[in-house]
Design a protein around this motif. Structure first.
Motif, PDB file in Angstrom:
ATOM      1  N   THR A 157     102.087  38.661  28.176  1.00  0.00           N
ATOM      2  CA  THR A 157     101.355  39.288  29.283  1.00  0.00           C
ATOM      3  C   THR A 157     101.184  40.787  29.024  1.00  0.00           C
ATOM      4  O   THR A 157     100.087  41.338  29.183  1.00  0.00           O
ATOM      5  N   ILE A 158     102.259  41.425  28.624  1.00  0.00           N
ATOM      6  CA  ILE A 158     102.174  42.875  28.361  1.00  0.00           C
ATOM      7  C   ILE A 158     101.173  43.130  27.229  1.00  0.00           C
ATOM      8  O   ILE A 158     100.301  44.009  27.339  1.00  0.00           O
ATOM      9  N   ALA A 159     101.290  42.351  26.158  1.00  0.00           N
ATOM     10  CA  ALA A 159     100.394  42.535  25.007  1.00  0.00           C
ATOM     11  C   ALA A 159      98.946  42.370  25.441  1.00  0.00           C
ATOM     12  O   ALA A 159      98.090  43.222  25.141  1.00  0.00           O
ATOM     13  N   SER A 160      98.680  41.302  26.171  1.00  0.00           N
ATOM     14  CA  SER A 160      97.322  41.020  26.597  1.00  0.00           C
ATOM     15  C   SER A 160      96.761  42.163  27.442  1.00  0.00           C
ATOM     16  O   SER A 160      95.624  42.592  27.275  1.00  0.00           O
ATOM     17  N   ARG A 161      97.578  42.708  28.326  1.00  0.00           N
ATOM     18  CA  ARG A 161      97.115  43.817  29.172  1.00  0.00           C
ATOM     19  C   ARG A 161      96.925  45.108  28.371  1.00  0.00           C
ATOM     20  O   ARG A 161      96.217  46.014  28.803  1.00  0.00           O
TER      21      ARG A 161
ATOM     22  N   GLY B 127      95.725  44.941  25.381  1.00  0.00           N
ATOM     23  CA  GLY B 127      94.666  44.645  24.422  1.00  0.00           C
ATOM     24  C   GLY B 127      95.199  44.380  23.027  1.00  0.00           C
ATOM     25  O   GLY B 127      94.477  44.528  22.037  1.00  0.00           O
ATOM     26  N   LEU B 128      96.479  43.970  22.944  1.00  0.00           N
ATOM     27  CA  LEU B 128      97.071  43.659  21.638  1.00  0.00           C
ATOM     28  C   LEU B 128      97.164  42.138  21.493  1.00  0.00           C
ATOM     29  O   LEU B 128      97.231  41.409  22.486  1.00  0.00           O
ATOM     30  N   SER B 129      97.187  41.664  20.256  1.00  0.00           N
ATOM     31  CA  SER B 129      97.285  40.226  20.068  1.00  0.00           C
ATOM     32  C   SER B 129      98.703  39.731  20.341  1.00  0.00           C
ATOM     33  O   SER B 129      98.918  38.610  20.762  1.00  0.00           O
ATOM     34  N   ARG B 130      99.706  40.592  20.113  1.00  0.00           N
ATOM     35  CA  ARG B 130     101.079  40.158  20.370  1.00  0.00           C
ATOM     36  C   ARG B 130     102.012  41.360  20.404  1.00  0.00           C
ATOM     37  O   ARG B 130     101.670  42.454  19.935  1.00  0.00           O
TER      38      ARG B 130
END
Lengths: 175, 175
Positions: free
Chosen positions: A63-67, A69-72
């Motif tokens: 969730t943090i990555a997605s917010r 804009g990172l893939s992981r």
């Protein structure tokens, strides 16, 4: 699973929890000195070490990555000792929850972990991010950064272990 | 304040909290063996000792006493280490609350205490009650029996000390 003996963490398949923490981990110890995370105590005051082990949830990291804009976000980038997968968010588990492993090794959840700039800097370095890219880490990681715990029962922890949550039971007075 | 070296307790004006508990108290120690209070663990399993110190509230004891038709319940009868007066009920304080004394000595609240038959028997003996008189103890003491805690910071505790409650802060994720 990571051993935070050095930053960055190294991933291991198995480790032993003793009453002072993970053997050879930098966060192990019966006590630790008060720092910025304990503003109510004078810097350096010896405290019982309630932060022996850090845990993150792979779902929360996603969730943090997605917010951001990172893939992981790799748990090792946060120097987490244990990454839990498949249990959903863990950061809001109440203090006093016991996390038990098949060996009987158990952790007592003492607090949620707060995102700090040190973690942000580690991630930045690993993921080769710009200042602008890393700046959303802290706001999105608040309340999702996982837990800290101390050892309640000793034993071995192995990658892939099924875990069990033992929830403290309320006991309300009768009226 | 009582020192539970033996049951019944003896009242003392001052004692020292170390990381293993109250010096010379029967409940002190870094670890303890799992017993009936830890049904999820095999009897005898070594656990971190989260029950080093027991605390009661004089107001809660007055409520229990009144409901039992007694004039009072002495904290010593319950082998409590510390009786807190003037703070009202304490048994529902959340796990993770820190109770701090003026010396800096601090306790981490690990659990509420459950009333047990052993406590009931102690009270019965001290107050010279009949079986019928003691039987309401457990139902009225549920949720009012005080707290158990372990030492978070070392120091001296003195009768009459003003205490401070440090509440763990929630940290919710932003939506």
């Amino acid at each position: 699973m990571g051993s935070a003996k050095k930053t960055p963490s190294t991933s291991v398949d198995s480790f032993v929890l003793t009453f002072t923490g993970i053997v050879a981990d930098v966060h192990s110890g019966a006590t630790r000195a008060a720092g910025p995370r304990e503003p109510a105590f004078r810097r350096g005051t010896m405290l019982a070490n309630l932060r022996q082990v850090s845990l993150v949830s792979t779902e929360e990291l996603a969730t943090i990555a997605s917010r951001m804009g990172l893939s992981r976000l790799d748990p090792a980038w946060l120097a987490a000792n244990i990454a839990i997968e498949g249990a959903g968010p863990i950061s809001q588990l109440p203090r006093g929850t016991i996390i038990r492993f098949p060996s009987g090794a158990s952790l007592y959840v003492s607090d949620l972990n707060s995102p700090c700039k040190a973690a942000a800097n580690l991630i930045r370095e690993h993921a080769r991010l710009t200042k602008e890219q890393i700046s959303p880490f802290v706001p999105h990681a608040v309340g999702r950064r996982g837990l800290v715990a101390f050892v309640y029962a000793q034993g071995r922890v192995t990658s892939g272990d099924a875990i069990e949550f033992l929830f403290a039971q309320p006991e309300l007075p009768n009226s």
